[in-house]
Enzyme design. Structure first.
Site, mmCIF file in Angstrom:
data_model
loop_
_atom_site.group_PDB
_atom_site.id
_atom_site.type_symbol
_atom_site.label_atom_id
_atom_site.label_comp_id
_atom_site.label_asym_id
_atom_site.label_seq_id
_atom_site.Cartn_x
_atom_site.Cartn_y
_atom_site.Cartn_z
ATOM 1 N N SER A 342 3.400 18.622 -51.749
ATOM 2 C CA SER A 342 3.455 18.274 -50.336
ATOM 3 C C SER A 342 3.959 16.864 -50.131
ATOM 4 O O SER A 342 3.579 15.940 -50.847
ATOM 5 C CB SER A 342 2.057 18.411 -49.708
ATOM 6 O OG SER A 342 2.092 17.993 -48.364
ATOM 7 N N ASP A 343 4.811 16.707 -49.130
ATOM 8 C CA ASP A 343 5.144 15.383 -48.646
ATOM 9 C C ASP A 343 3.895 14.806 -47.973
ATOM 10 O O ASP A 343 3.046 15.566 -47.493
ATOM 11 C CB ASP A 343 6.302 15.481 -47.650
ATOM 12 C CG ASP A 343 6.713 14.143 -47.106
ATOM 13 O OD1 ASP A 343 6.848 13.200 -47.901
ATOM 14 O OD2 ASP A 343 6.908 14.029 -45.876
ATOM 15 N N LYS A 344 3.776 13.499 -47.954
ATOM 16 C CA LYS A 344 2.601 12.867 -47.338
ATOM 17 C C LYS A 344 2.767 12.702 -45.839
ATOM 18 O O LYS A 344 2.003 13.261 -45.046
ATOM 19 C CB LYS A 344 2.320 11.508 -47.983
ATOM 20 C CG LYS A 344 1.128 10.761 -47.342
ATOM 21 C CD LYS A 344 0.929 9.391 -47.938
ATOM 22 C CE LYS A 344 2.001 8.418 -47.498
ATOM 23 N NZ LYS A 344 1.918 8.085 -46.046
#
Length: 902
Positions: A342-344
């Site tokens: 996941s991207d933050k």
């Protein structure tokens, strides 16, 4: 940096052509583009438009609808049906031909319609990109379509603008840009016109502006240095187009199953053809029709349609839960997913800076709320009782200061989402002031020093009631140097820098960014506010600690995923310490260590594969790093899901087994690259999608275990008849009726089965394990043989009694259909007794049972159907015989299930 098309053949080469634009001065950048601050002439614009083409990303030409429809016939099981239709047509059996072709077309239509519906749902949430820009041409300002921009154009920039192309800044006034879609950083970046030195990462090129990013504050101008496919956005688009999308585990398994069935059918038909010619006196046309019946019987022609139906039902369930699936098989792949990368920013976090703490000289306060919505109590640290802010208190003065010394505005958009104009830091302070609910007072702005990255503060001159005040907000270290006193509950006192530094250190460990506020009385003779005035001695008020907070639902979703054996990894462009702090708040594993993009570049492929498995946090990453990490995890046998909302996430989303884009904040490029789009941008939706994917796969396996024994039983009946030299008990059209009208109907009941209780407490299934494993093969052989022997015994009992072939076929048809219905009940529960309370909860089961009964009554008793399918009416007592056979088969299979469990 993307190699830019910078040379115009109409001009001689400029000096230092190999130096990146960010290392050039503004004038050198203009010179390289053979432009000036007055812009290009219209004649030069026309020439460059012809040379460079439109300022738009290259569009991949989609397949026409008819070609996408025909693609659904590219299946080995459909090939068998088409061959059977051809043979029956040659033999003149046109009814059989039309029915067989109808089945093939229905299969293709179901898959085609479902994929089209998913694409239409996706387009309904698409956002429009900026379409116009203010450009200087021939020394005149004009508004031009973004598509018409060319390298060398001078673009005028204002707060709120979408950057239309890659630009070299030539003039900057408090210029701040949101670059999260490219870099993943939630904090806006200050831009300057000054040249830079050294090799710099994309996020550190502070004199360049990139297409697709947003100007959050300030104004300025820039010269276009790249358009269309030559921009950084275009570079990412090229990466996406070069990625081959691999097939899902389910499609691979179904292909293997279809090929195995094809080989078995082919061998059986050849063997039976030779046997019948040598040892049985069967006319050739009758033999060919029998072999066609065998092929149609052994092929689970209903399987593609049933799989499409079950997957499409899963798609509809997910759509109601805010997840749009673009391709049918992705539903099942979700259930096999072992890793979510996941991207933050914007995915695990709100992408909205939020104040979580306020520090004054006397107390520390905690602030509730996780977004720009101005809702959340302010209370003393460690207490839950909301605070009543006393008039004239230090806290009130602090809140008034951050509200007035602020260029942002808080508003609600048409969709009901709270947003801010201006930078996210100022926006967070504006939201904090709104949460306090302070009463309005009479104020007048008399002067302002805008925020500038050189000074790191902003100042205003306000008339507040009957007092003239200078209000200042900015970086704590800068205001420390200007402060002489601090305000406390007991009045003014000497500035205590050690106290403030201790508090900053404490809150910085929690991942908070600090913004300070101070004030001073305005001199009576002040006519114009300037920097020198502030050196007269500021009175320090306090500090706000803010962060881009984790999404509350993401914390629950990560815990759910980890319980289900799905590891969550954070891949972000942000700083390592920030990433680790957020990971700890989210409850992620291995949150005490991180790798950076620089670390990854130093690794070979083997080292990267090991690191990808060992670490869960990767910071300061570029699109290339994200793509390499997804590939490395796939090389280790992982089924990888990748989430994101920025353009920088798109290549990794396309490479992943399941690419998951955010629907609200996601960019167009990201949505196009993704397999699934979350319409609520809610990470928790992923956990629900994993559960739904596992339920769908369980029901698919139950359906395959339900369909295959019936096909085996039909095939065995025909083989026995050919070996014995008897008439074929079932014609091709009756077999197709069973496989499509009855099997497909009953399969709906399994499609509606609820998820098993432990579905999110078991590890992901092994994607390499075939859906037809050893147990499944045993079950198919066992049940198929039971049904075939029952039907054969019934046929042997009926033949000496003088019944017509049509009557016998009708009784056998009803026997097989009834056996199917009882066996469907067996398949509902894999490892327990099937007739529990849940049988009443499945409304679909009783609905399809009613439909099946109606269909059987039609084919047996309606004259037109009798003529079409070659059936005959049967007395009621034969229904009782078939029900008795089905009930006995049900009990035998339940006993087998119990013995297998032991």
């Amino acid at each position: 940096m993307t190699k830019l098309a910078t040379e115009n053949k109409n001009f001689p080469p400029t000096p230092a052509a190999d130096i990146p634009y960010y290392q050039l001065s503004a004038e050198q950048g203009l010179q390289r583009q053979h432009s000036s601050r007055n812009g290009l002439s219209q004649a030069e614009v026309n020439a460059r438009q012809h040379q460079y083409g439109p300022n738009a990303l290259p569009q991949t030409k989609g397949k026409p609808a008819w070609l996408r429809f025909l693609a659904h016939f590219n299946d080995v099981l459909i090939y068998i049906l088409l061959a059977a239709a051809l043979l029956t047509a040659v033999m003149g059996h046109w009814v059989d031909t039309l029915v067989i072709l109808g089945v093939a077309v229905i299969n293709a239509l179901i898959g085609h319609i479902q994929e089209n519906n998913a694409e239409k749902s996706l387009k309904s949430i698409s956002n429009m990109l900026a379409s116009e820009a203010v450009v200087v041409r021939d020394g005149q300002h004009s508004t031009q379509p973004t598509r018409d921009l060319v390298p060398g154009d001078i673009v005028i920039l204002r707060a709120g603008d979408r950057i239309p192309a890659d630009l070299r800044v030539i003039e900057a006034h408090n210029l701040r840009v949101e670059e999260a879609i490219l870099t993943g950083e939630s904090v806006s970046v200050s831009k300057t016109a000054e040249p830079l030195s050294g090799e710099l990462a994309l996020g550190d090129r502070t004199n360049l502006l990139f297409s697709g990013t947003t100007l959050s504050a300030g104004s300025g101008s820039g010269v276009v240095i790249a358009t269309g496919g030559d921009t950084e956005l275009g570079h990412i688009n090229q990466m996406i187009s070069g990625i081959e999308k691999h097939r899902t585990p389910l499609l691979v398994q179904i292909d293997k199953l279809g090929k195995a069935i094809f080989v078995i059918i082919l061998l059986m038909m050849v063997a039976l053809f030779i046997f019948s010619l040598l040892w049985r006196d069967i006319p050739l046309d009758e033999l060919l029709l029998s072999l066609i019946s065998l092929a149609v019987a052994a092929v689970p022609e209903g399987l593609p349609a049933i799989i499409s139906i079950i997957l499409s039902l899963g798609i509809q369930t997910m759509a109601r839960k805010h997840a749009i699936i673009r391709k049918l098989p992705i539903v099942e792949t979700l259930g096999a997913m072992t890793v979510v990368c996941s991207d933050k920013t914007g995915t695990l976090t709100m992408n909205e800076m939020t104040v979580k703490a306020v520090i004054t000289a006397d107390a520390c306060y905690q602030v509730e709320g996780d977004s720009y919505e101005p809702v959340g109590n302010i209370s003393l640290e460690g207490e839950s009782t909301p605070l009543n802010i006393a008039p004239g208190s230090v806290l009130e003065d602090y809140l008034r200061t951050i509200d007035l010394c602020n260029d942002s505005q808080l508003m609600k958009d048409e969709q009901g989402h709270w947003t801010v104009t201006g930078g996210p830091t100022e926006g967070a302070l504006k939201v904090l002031a709104a949460k306090s609910g302070l009463p309005a007072i009479q104020v007048e702005l008399k002067g302002k020093i805008p925020f500038d990255s050189q000074y790191k503060y902003m100042a205003t001159h306000h008339q507040v009631g009957d007092r003239n005040k200078i209000l200042v907000t900015g970086a704590p270290d800068v205001l420390f140097a200007l402060a002489r006193q601090q305000q406390s509950a007991h009045g003014l006192c000497a500035f205590d820098q050690a106290y403030w530094e201790e508090k900053i250190t404490h809150y910085a460990r929690q991942g908070l960014r600090m913004v300070a506020a101070a004030w001073m009385p305005a001199p009576d003779d002040l006519t114009q506010l300037d920097h020198d005035v502030l050196h007269g001695g500021l009175i320090f008020l306090g500090i706000a600690g803010m962060m881009d907070p984790p999404r509350p639902e993401a914390i629950y979703a990560i815990r759910t995923c980890q319980q289900a054996g799905v590891r969550v990894k954070m891949i972000t462009g942000d700083h390592p310490q920030t990433a680790m702090n957020i990971a700890q708040m989210l409850g992620m594993a291995n949150s005490d260590r991180a790798l950076t993009g620089h670390d990854l570049e130093a690794m070979n492929d083997e080292e990267l594969r090991e690191a990808a498995v060992s670490y869960d946090i990767f910071a300061r990453t570029s699109p290339e790093h994200k793509l390499r990490l997804v590939k490395a995890l796939q090389d280790k046998g992982e089924i990888v899901g990748m989430t994101g909302d920025g353009v920088n996430d798109a290549p990794a989303l396309k490479q992943a087994d399941v690419g998951i884009a955010m629907g609200i904040k996601g960019t167009e490029v990201t949505k196009e690259a993704a397999d699934m789009v979350l319409t609520d941008d809610n990470f928790a939706t992923i956990a629900g999608a994993v559960q739904e994917g596992r339920r769908v796969y369980d029901n698919l396996k139950k359906t395959i275990l339900f369909i295959m024994p019936t096909n085996l039983a039909q095939g065995l009946l025909i083989i026995i008849a050919l070996l014995a030299g008897n008439i074929v008990p079932l014609t091709p059209v009756l077999i197709l009726w069973m496989n499509m009208a009855t099997s497909a109907t009953l399969s709906f009941a399994l499609a509606f089965e609820a998820a098993e209780r432990n579905v999110m407490l078991r590890p992901p299934r092994n994607p390499t394990q075939h859906v037809m494993d050893g147990f499944a093969i045993w079950r198919v052989a066992f049940v198929g043989t039971l049904i075939a022997l029952s039907a054969f015994a019934l046929e042997a009992w009926l033949q000496p009694r003088g019944h017509s072939p049509e009557f016998i076929r009708t009784v056998l048809l009803q026997t097989l259909v009834t056996a199917q219905w009882f066996y469907m009940l067996n398949c509902r529960v894999s490892n327990g007794f099937s007739l529990g309370r849940s049988v009443l909860a499945n409304k679909g089961l009783w609905l399809v049972s009613g439909v099946l009964l109606l269909l059987q009554l039609m084919i047996i008793y309606v004259p037109f159907m009798q003529l079409l399918f070659g059936t005959e009416a049967i007395p009621l007592r034969y229904w009782g015989i078939t029900l008795a056979i089905g009930a006995v088969l049900f009990l035998i299979v339940e006993l087998e299930k119990k013995l297998m469990r032991r």
